[in-house]
Design a protein around this motif. Structure first.
Motif, PDB file in Angstrom:
ATOM      1  N   PHE A 143       0.894  -1.177   0.000  1.00 27.35           N
ATOM      2  CA  PHE A 143       0.000   0.000   0.000  1.00 27.35           C
ATOM      3  C   PHE A 143       0.926   1.219   0.000  1.00 27.35           C
ATOM      4  N   PRO A 144       1.201   1.766  -1.185  1.00 23.55           N
ATOM      5  CA  PRO A 144       2.149   2.867  -1.254  1.00 23.55           C
ATOM      6  C   PRO A 144       1.454   4.221  -1.091  1.00 23.55           C
ATOM      7  N   HIS A 200      -7.069   6.187   5.180  1.00 28.45           N
ATOM      8  CA  HIS A 200      -6.055   5.150   4.940  1.00 28.45           C
ATOM      9  C   HIS A 200      -6.311   3.938   5.853  1.00 28.45           C
ATOM     10  N   SER A 220       2.072   8.685   0.389  1.00 25.53           N
ATOM     11  CA  SER A 220       2.873   9.674   1.126  1.00 25.53           C
ATOM     12  C   SER A 220       2.533   9.592   2.618  1.00 25.53           C
ATOM     13  N   PHE A 221       1.259   9.359   2.903  1.00 23.99           N
ATOM     14  CA  PHE A 221       0.792   9.232   4.288  1.00 23.99           C
ATOM     15  C   PHE A 221       1.302  10.390   5.157  1.00 23.99           C
ATOM     16  N   VAL A 252      -9.043   1.796   4.527  1.00 24.62           N
ATOM     17  CA  VAL A 252      -8.609   0.976   3.384  1.00 24.62           C
ATOM     18  C   VAL A 252      -7.858  -0.250   3.900  1.00 24.62           C
ATOM     19  N   SER A 300      -5.071  14.052   3.041  1.00 25.66           N
ATOM     20  CA  SER A 300      -3.901  14.462   3.826  1.00 25.66           C
ATOM     21  C   SER A 300      -3.535  15.935   3.612  1.00 25.66           C
ATOM     22  N   GLU A 342      -5.364   7.420 -10.816  1.00 27.62           N
ATOM     23  CA  GLU A 342      -4.969   6.053 -10.454  1.00 27.62           C
ATOM     24  C   GLU A 342      -5.016   5.128 -11.674  1.00 27.62           C
ATOM     25  N   VAL A 384     -11.793  13.051   3.339  1.00 27.24           N
ATOM     26  CA  VAL A 384     -10.583  13.064   4.183  1.00 27.24           C
ATOM     27  C   VAL A 384      -9.357  12.931   3.299  1.00 27.24           C
ATOM     28  N   ALA A 415     -13.451   4.319  -1.277  1.00 31.66           N
ATOM     29  CA  ALA A 415     -13.598   5.006   0.011  1.00 31.66           C
ATOM     30  C   ALA A 415     -15.028   4.903   0.519  1.00 31.66           C
ATOM     31  N   ARG A 459      -4.506   0.475  -3.604  1.00 32.21           N
ATOM     32  CA  ARG A 459      -4.733   1.915  -3.629  1.00 32.21           C
ATOM     33  C   ARG A 459      -6.180   2.199  -3.236  1.00 32.21           C
ATOM     34  N   GLY A 460      -6.427   3.404  -2.793  1.00 32.95           N
ATOM     35  CA  GLY A 460      -7.787   3.797  -2.429  1.00 32.95           C
ATOM     36  C   GLY A 460      -8.343   4.742  -3.476  1.00 32.95           C
ATOM     37  N   LEU A 461      -9.651   4.708  -3.665  1.00 30.03           N
ATOM     38  CA  LEU A 461     -10.305   5.605  -4.618  1.00 30.03           C
ATOM     39  C   LEU A 461     -11.381   6.407  -3.909  1.00 30.03           C
ATOM     40  N   ARG A 462     -11.291   7.725  -4.019  1.00 27.93           N
ATOM     41  CA  ARG A 462     -12.311   8.564  -3.408  1.00 27.93           C
ATOM     42  C   ARG A 462     -13.245   9.152  -4.451  1.00 27.93           C
ATOM     43  N   PHE A 481     -15.507   9.017   4.748  1.00 26.82           N
ATOM     44  CA  PHE A 481     -14.087   9.385   4.658  1.00 26.82           C
ATOM     45  C   PHE A 481     -13.679   9.901   3.279  1.00 26.82           C
TER      46      PHE A 481
HETATM   47  P1  ADP Z   1      -0.228   9.603  -2.682  1.00 31.54           P
HETATM   48  O1  ADP Z   1       0.671  10.779  -2.532  1.00 31.54           O
HETATM   49  O2  ADP Z   1       0.446   8.397  -3.267  1.00 31.54           O
HETATM   50  O3  ADP Z   1      -1.542   9.879  -3.330  1.00 31.54           O
HETATM   51  P2  ADP Z   1      -1.649   9.435  -0.169  1.00 31.54           P
HETATM   52  O4  ADP Z   1      -1.009   9.203   1.137  1.00 31.54           O
HETATM   53  O5  ADP Z   1      -2.321  10.735  -0.401  1.00 31.54           O
HETATM   54  O6  ADP Z   1      -0.499   9.146  -1.194  1.00 31.54           O
HETATM   55  O7  ADP Z   1      -2.697   8.277  -0.481  1.00 31.54           O
HETATM   56  C1  ADP Z   1      -2.342   6.919  -0.535  1.00 31.54           C
HETATM   57  C2  ADP Z   1      -3.513   6.130  -1.106  1.00 31.54           C
HETATM   58  O8  ADP Z   1      -4.617   6.208  -0.222  1.00 31.54           O
HETATM   59  C3  ADP Z   1      -4.018   6.648  -2.460  1.00 31.54           C
HETATM   60  O9  ADP Z   1      -4.425   5.546  -3.254  1.00 31.54           O
HETATM   61  C4  ADP Z   1      -5.207   7.490  -2.092  1.00 31.54           C
HETATM   62  O10 ADP Z   1      -6.147   7.555  -3.147  1.00 31.54           O
HETATM   63  C5  ADP Z   1      -5.752   6.683  -0.912  1.00 31.54           C
HETATM   64  N1  ADP Z   1      -6.541   7.502   0.003  1.00 31.54           N
HETATM   65  C6  ADP Z   1      -6.205   8.684   0.557  1.00 31.54           C
HETATM   66  N2  ADP Z   1      -7.186   9.136   1.356  1.00 31.54           N
HETATM   67  C7  ADP Z   1      -8.179   8.205   1.294  1.00 31.54           C
HETATM   68  C8  ADP Z   1      -9.491   8.111   1.888  1.00 31.54           C
HETATM   69  N3  ADP Z   1      -9.967   9.079   2.667  1.00 31.54           N
HETATM   70  N4  ADP Z   1     -10.226   7.013   1.615  1.00 31.54           N
HETATM   71  C9  ADP Z   1      -9.751   6.054   0.783  1.00 31.54           C
HETATM   72  N5  ADP Z   1      -8.542   6.098   0.173  1.00 31.54           N
HETATM   73  C10 ADP Z   1      -7.765   7.162   0.432  1.00 31.54           C
END
Ligand code: ADP
Length: 154
Positions: free
Chosen positions: A7-8, A18, A10-11, A21, A129, A99, A127, A120, A88-91, A124
């Protein structure tokens, strides 16, 4: 063979989005590596060490989750750690377009790695970062957007 997912991200910081997910992906894989993509030329709000510590503490009792970092291409890192899945997560639609391109290019570069998306949950979806960093920068209380057990600060 163990199912390993990376699960890559920036976090910066790791949020409730996150965390959601991860909790929903955990039943799908044997092991998930939360991998902080580190770019030594880019400044982050929380240092790499701080992010590793904050997320590491959050999952210290979950042996199937490892918190790591990498530099370079995500697909190369997947190869290195023998991960067959990229999580990866999708909002939003914007997330999807971004993505989609990355996942399709990654697939060209390493067809052995399958990208898996978790959608997502509605609460959330907003939400993000970047917004949380703004709140923290100006001294606001962002705790409702951060994992309950996560400790910000030292
Ligand atoms: P990046 O800089 O790679 O986008 P992030 O830390 O912003 O890193 O996000 C990492 C992953 O988590 C990405 O796939 C992002 O779409 C997903 N993500 C971020 N916030 C949420 C959320 N609120 N719900 C679901 N997925 C999320």
């Amino acid at each position: 063979m163990l199912k390993i997912a990376v699960f890559p991200g920036s976090f910066d910081p790791f949020t409730k989005g996150h965390e959601n997910v991860i909790s929903r992906a955990l039943p799908l894989f044997d092991k998930i590596l939360i991998a902080i993509g580190h770019n030594s030329e880019k400044r982050s709000f929380f240092s790499l060490e701080k992010r590793l510590a904050m997320i590491g503490k959050l999952y210290q009792d979950e042996p199937r989750i490892e918190v790591t970092f990498y530099e370079g291409l995500t697909v190369d890192y997947c190869r290195q750690v023998k991960a067959q899945y990229l999580l990866r997560g999708l909002r939003t639609a914007a997330d999807f377009e971004y993505e989609r391109a990355i996942a399709q290019i990654n697939r060209k570069m390493n067809p052995e790695v399958e990208t898996v998306f978790i959608l997502a949950v509605p609460e959330f979806t907003p939400v993000n970062s970047t917004i949380i960093r703004e709140i923290l920068k100006y001294g606001g209380d962002a705790s409702q957007f951060l994992p309950d057990k996560m400790i910000i600060g030292d």
